[in-house]
Motif scaffolding. Structure first.
Motif, PDB file in Angstrom:
ATOM      1  N   LEU A   1      -4.523  16.009  -3.508  1.00  0.00           N
ATOM      2  CA  LEU A   1      -6.137  16.221  -3.159  1.00  0.00           C
ATOM      3  C   LEU A   1      -6.882  15.190  -3.962  1.00  0.00           C
ATOM      4  O   LEU A   1      -7.983  14.405  -3.393  1.00  0.00           O
ATOM      5  CB  LEU A   1      -6.412  17.524  -3.555  1.00  0.00           C
ATOM      6  CG  LEU A   1      -7.863  18.011  -3.176  1.00  0.00           C
ATOM      7  CD1 LEU A   1      -8.245  17.713  -1.659  1.00  0.00           C
ATOM      8  CD2 LEU A   1      -8.140  19.282  -3.834  1.00  0.00           C
ATOM      9  N   GLU A   2      -6.250  14.785  -5.196  1.00  0.00           N
ATOM     10  CA  GLU A   2      -7.009  13.899  -6.134  1.00  0.00           C
ATOM     11  C   GLU A   2      -7.050  12.516  -5.522  1.00  0.00           C
ATOM     12  O   GLU A   2      -7.907  11.723  -5.503  1.00  0.00           O
ATOM     13  CB  GLU A   2      -6.117  14.225  -7.442  1.00  0.00           C
ATOM     14  CG  GLU A   2      -6.915  13.336  -8.612  1.00  0.00           C
ATOM     15  CD  GLU A   2      -6.077  13.348  -9.791  1.00  0.00           C
ATOM     16  OE1 GLU A   2      -6.292  12.496 -10.513  1.00  0.00           O
ATOM     17  OE2 GLU A   2      -5.100  14.167  -9.813  1.00  0.00           O
ATOM     18  N   THR A   3      -5.628  12.108  -5.255  1.00  0.00           N
ATOM     19  CA  THR A   3      -5.603  10.724  -4.705  1.00  0.00           C
ATOM     20  C   THR A   3      -6.242  10.426  -3.451  1.00  0.00           C
ATOM     21  O   THR A   3      -6.797   9.290  -3.328  1.00  0.00           O
ATOM     22  CB  THR A   3      -4.057  10.190  -4.429  1.00  0.00           C
ATOM     23  OG1 THR A   3      -3.349  10.792  -3.366  1.00  0.00           O
ATOM     24  CG2 THR A   3      -3.332  10.249  -5.758  1.00  0.00           C
ATOM     25  N   TYR A   4      -6.238  11.623  -2.602  1.00  0.00           N
ATOM     26  CA  TYR A   4      -6.997  11.419  -1.398  1.00  0.00           C
ATOM     27  C   TYR A   4      -8.570  11.285  -1.325  1.00  0.00           C
ATOM     28  O   TYR A   4      -9.058  10.376  -0.748  1.00  0.00           O
ATOM     29  CB  TYR A   4      -6.657  12.739  -0.383  1.00  0.00           C
ATOM     30  CG  TYR A   4      -7.065  12.465   0.983  1.00  0.00           C
ATOM     31  CD1 TYR A   4      -6.580  11.431   1.886  1.00  0.00           C
ATOM     32  CD2 TYR A   4      -8.191  13.206   1.380  1.00  0.00           C
ATOM     33  CE1 TYR A   4      -6.942  11.278   3.084  1.00  0.00           C
ATOM     34  CE2 TYR A   4      -8.676  13.268   2.848  1.00  0.00           C
ATOM     35  CZ  TYR A   4      -8.150  12.182   3.702  1.00  0.00           C
ATOM     36  OH  TYR A   4      -8.561  11.921   4.748  1.00  0.00           O
ATOM     37  N   LYS A   5      -8.866  11.859  -2.364  1.00  0.00           N
ATOM     38  CA  LYS A   5     -10.454  11.830  -2.615  1.00  0.00           C
ATOM     39  C   LYS A   5     -10.767  10.290  -2.976  1.00  0.00           C
ATOM     40  O   LYS A   5     -11.621   9.630  -2.752  1.00  0.00           O
ATOM     41  CB  LYS A   5     -10.922  12.661  -3.902  1.00  0.00           C
ATOM     42  CG  LYS A   5     -11.152  14.047  -3.507  1.00  0.00           C
ATOM     43  CD  LYS A   5     -11.856  14.959  -4.550  1.00  0.00           C
ATOM     44  CE  LYS A   5     -12.047  16.345  -4.059  1.00  0.00           C
ATOM     45  NZ  LYS A   5     -12.358  17.362  -5.226  1.00  0.00           N
TER      46      LYS A   5
ATOM     47  N   ARG B   1       0.725  -1.177   0.048  1.00  0.00           N
ATOM     48  CA  ARG B   1      -0.097  -0.175  -0.036  1.00  0.00           C
ATOM     49  C   ARG B   1       1.092   1.181  -0.043  1.00  0.00           C
ATOM     50  O   ARG B   1       1.488   1.492   0.958  1.00  0.00           O
ATOM     51  CB  ARG B   1      -0.967   0.150   1.301  1.00  0.00           C
ATOM     52  CG  ARG B   1      -2.180  -0.961   0.882  1.00  0.00           C
ATOM     53  CD  ARG B   1      -3.124  -0.568   0.063  1.00  0.00           C
ATOM     54  NE  ARG B   1      -3.962   0.700   0.602  1.00  0.00           N
ATOM     55  CZ  ARG B   1      -5.151   0.529   1.385  1.00  0.00           C
ATOM     56  NH1 ARG B   1      -5.311  -1.011   1.674  1.00  0.00           N
ATOM     57  NH2 ARG B   1      -5.911   1.134   1.835  1.00  0.00           N
ATOM     58  N   ARG B   2       0.929   1.928  -1.111  1.00  0.00           N
ATOM     59  CA  ARG B   2       1.994   3.154  -1.269  1.00  0.00           C
ATOM     60  C   ARG B   2       1.572   4.271  -0.757  1.00  0.00           C
ATOM     61  O   ARG B   2       2.193   5.016  -0.308  1.00  0.00           O
ATOM     62  CB  ARG B   2       2.350   2.960  -2.757  1.00  0.00           C
ATOM     63  CG  ARG B   2       3.437   1.930  -2.973  1.00  0.00           C
ATOM     64  CD  ARG B   2       3.939   1.760  -4.641  1.00  0.00           C
ATOM     65  NE  ARG B   2       2.757   0.999  -5.019  1.00  0.00           N
ATOM     66  CZ  ARG B   2       3.218  -0.054  -6.009  1.00  0.00           C
ATOM     67  NH1 ARG B   2       4.496  -0.266  -6.369  1.00  0.00           N
ATOM     68  NH2 ARG B   2       2.243  -0.632  -6.368  1.00  0.00           N
ATOM     69  N   LYS B   3       0.071   4.548  -1.285  1.00  0.00           N
ATOM     70  CA  LYS B   3      -0.075   5.976  -1.008  1.00  0.00           C
ATOM     71  C   LYS B   3      -0.504   6.532   0.184  1.00  0.00           C
ATOM     72  O   LYS B   3      -1.075   5.624   1.013  1.00  0.00           O
ATOM     73  CB  LYS B   3      -1.332   6.254  -1.913  1.00  0.00           C
ATOM     74  CG  LYS B   3      -0.879   6.135  -3.569  1.00  0.00           C
ATOM     75  CD  LYS B   3      -1.880   6.461  -4.335  1.00  0.00           C
ATOM     76  CE  LYS B   3      -1.593   6.742  -5.954  1.00  0.00           C
ATOM     77  NZ  LYS B   3      -1.378   5.401  -6.440  1.00  0.00           N
TER      78      LYS B   3
END
Lengths: 76, 353
Positions: free
Chosen positions: B209-213, B198-200
């Motif tokens: 913001l984009e990956t968090y959403k 699990r990298r992110k």
């Protein structure tokens, strides 16, 4: 290592009733019987019958039964 | 070779605590009835206890530890060391062992360490903590081990949703010069670590913001999981799991002249039924000696070995001398085997939080 033999063992692992319906050019992921669980059975069969470890990528990168057979053969 | 022989440390008790909420695999919405039966047949998992209402792995371990300490009769100020093995810490900082040390009201004269480890974690934790104890100064120690792994999972991930459950465990260790040594073997194949990654969201790949959403969407089950997302590569983990654990346990037996026929219990990480059966077969071990708690608890990551012991064999462990061989394997990829003997240890029934 014979491909005919491999196809029979493959059919048994994946639960294909009639092994004669398969050939080296069969695209195995198209089979009705193919599933993620069938994939695990094939990995287990190769481990048990040939003492060779194949990984997820080996399955993902193979299309035909012959592709898979060649992976096993290369690792033998 | 990574063998370890750790003398003078006794396992005095083991407890396990699971959250009250149960998810039935037959109720998972994305399966047809036929599919779910197949999944249950091959994984062996019918239901799992999963966390809700903000319960974390450390809460489960805390409860497991409190009940174990009470049953074993240890005063809290007699505990010289505590270790917590987890992949789901309470906070980014400090290590969660300090949260547990505080809530357990342990003495300030106490060594505290966190170990970030996946499924081999209980065995790795046991190896680490017992090694520190075998010097003789640390007389009593608590090994806490568990995750709320389902909090990190995506409800629409078909591969992991039916498998994983949550559990926290406590293992009580005591310096004792009369016991037979704990015997370990461990190994690492970091090249294939990408099959459980699990990298992110940490420090190498912080969220944008984009990956968090996207992450929040997947965690809440609103967004489907794509092939490019970090999920378990089940096929690679499976082929690893049926290969290295039996090899490691056989190496351990060969190194220390252990006769497999004399093993009373073979405790295999409860990955899934298919894998456990394959490993047991390779070990030529009758399934009656291979406890499994998969049906009711699923794969509880590093807690699965102590949970299987408690859930299936607490009566035997608390009334007999038992020779156990165990192997944990997974994230890393890594594996660790241990041989241990216990006699009448304190082993309460599974605790519901």
């Amino acid at each position: 290592m014979e491909i005919k033999d491999f196809i029979e063992k493959f059919a048994e692992a994946v639960d294909v009733e009639n092994a004669d319906s398969l050939s080296e050019s069969t695209e195995f992921k198209m089979l009705d019987e193919w599933s993620s669980l069938a994939a695990l059975s094939v990995i287990a069969m190769v481990d048990e019958e040939y003492d060779i470890t194949i990984k997820g990528d080996d399955i993902r990168q193979s299309d035909t039964i012959e592709d898979l057979f060649n992976v096993v053969k290369t690792k033998a | 070779m990574a063998f370890l022989k750790v003398p003078n440390v006794a396992i005095k008790g083991i407890s396990a605590c699971v959250p009250p909420k149960v998810e039935e695999n037959r109720d998972i919405p994305f399966y047809t009835l036929e599919e779910v039966d197949k999944v249950i047949e091959s994984t062996g998992v019918e239901r799992k206890h999963i966390v809700s209402d903000g319960i974390t792995g450390s809460d489960l371990c805390l409860k497991a530890a409190e009940i174990l300490l009470k049953e074993i009769g240890w005063e809290r100020d007699t505990i010289d060391a505590i270790a917590y093995v987890t992949q789901t810490p309470d906070y980014l900082s400090p290590p969660t062992v300090f949260v547990l040390h505080d809530k357990l009201e342990l003495s300030s004269d106490c060594l505290a360490i966190d170990l970030n480890h996946g499924c081999p974690g209980w065995v790795i934790g046991l190896a680490s903590l017992s090694s520190l104890m075998s010097h003789g100064s640390i007389k009593r120690a608590l090994l806490l081990d568990g995750d709320n792994i389902t909090s990190s999972q995506y409800p629409l991930d078909r591969e992991s949703r039916p498998l994983f459950g949550d559990c926290g465990t406590a293992t009580a260790l005591e310096f004792d010069e009369t016991v037979s040594p704990l015997l370990f073997h461990s190994g690492t194949n970091s090249k294939d670590g990408v099959s459980l990654i699990r990298r992110k969201g940490a420090y190498r790949q912080p969220h944008t913001l984009e990956t968090y959403k996207r992450e929040i969407g997947m965690l809440s089950g609103d967004l489907p999981v794509e092939e490019t997302d970090d999920t378990m590569d089940g096929m690679s983990v499976f082929s690893f799991g049926i290969t290295m654990p039996p090899k490691s346990m056989k190496q351990l037996c060969a190194e220390f002249n252990l006769d497999i026929d004399n093993i009373d219990k073979l405790l295999i990480h409860q990955a899934n039924k298919f894998m456990i059966n394959k490993i047991a077969k390779k070990m030529k071990m009758d399934l009656s000696k291979v406890p499994s708690c998969l049906r009711d608890y699923g794969n509880t990551t590093s807690a699965s070995i102590p949970l299987a012991l408690v859930a299936q064999c607490s009566k035997e462990y608390s009334s007999q001398k038992i020779r156990s061989l165990a192997c944990g394997f997974g994230t890393g990829l890594a594996w660790a085997s241990v041989y241990f003997e216990t006699e009448n240890m304190v082993c309460p029934d599974v605790i519901i939080y």
